[in-house]
Design an enzyme around this catalytic site. Structure first.
Site, PDB file in Angstrom:
ATOM      1  CB  THR A  36      -0.947  -0.068   0.976  1.00 60.61           C
ATOM      2  OG1 THR A  36      -1.739  -0.959   0.932  1.00 60.61           O
ATOM      3  CG2 THR A  36      -1.824   1.290   1.222  1.00 60.61           C
ATOM      4  CD  GLU A  44       2.246  12.005  -1.924  1.00 57.91           C
ATOM      5  OE1 GLU A  44       2.538  12.796  -2.058  1.00 57.91           O
ATOM      6  OE2 GLU A  44       2.545  10.931  -0.755  1.00 57.91           O
ATOM      7  CG  HIS A  70      -4.021  -1.655  -1.776  1.00 57.73           C
ATOM      8  ND1 HIS A  70      -2.804  -1.819  -1.466  1.00 57.73           N
ATOM      9  CD2 HIS A  70      -3.964  -2.065  -3.002  1.00 57.73           C
ATOM     10  CE1 HIS A  70      -2.111  -2.416  -2.425  1.00 57.73           C
ATOM     11  NE2 HIS A  70      -2.718  -2.755  -3.353  1.00 57.73           N
TER      12      HIS A  70
END
Length: 128
Positions: A36, A44, A70
């Site tokens: 994750t 990002e 996730h």
């Protein structure tokens, strides 16, 4: 001269799942599947790719919020692609819709916020 940031700018980032970016290696779990934290970083990176070429010289962005799920594991050797779409511009605050997919489909999604900063001023504050 950079473009003005407008809703709709998109960016992408791609990685292959290796031993280095698994939950086991990152200590976010004990299994050899895409971590994750690795997915967050990829999202990002995609957001940065969406806007970096549109920023004034000497400016950058910093992440301030990431709200994601996730939803499915990704095995070693598979490729993961994260995409980010700029959905709102409020002064220096940028909001993105983010999604990650592997060869089987969507593995995660959510929203991400970044702020535009002057890199030199930001780092001077960090150094204090």
């Amino acid at each position: 001269m950079p473009d003005i940031l407008t809703v709709g700018h998109t960016g992408a980032a791609v990685t292959t799942v290796t031993d280095a970016n698994t939950a086991e290696a990152m200590k976010s779990g004990s299994l050899p599947v895409f971590a994750t934290p690795s997915m967050c970083a990829l999202m990002e990176e995609a957001a940065c790719a969406a806007v970096n070429s549109h920023l004034a010289e000497g400016s950058g962005t910093v992440g301030v919020s990431l709200n994601i799920t996730h939803d499915r594991a990704t095995a070693l050797g598979d490729t993961v692609t994260a995409t980010a779409t700029l959905t709102a511009v409020e002064g220096r605050k940028l909001t993105f819709s983010v999604e990650a997919k592997d060869s089987k489909g969507v593995i995660g999604q959510g929203s991400h916020q970044r702020f535009i900063v002057n890199n030199e001023k930001f780092m001077a504050k960090v150094a204090k």
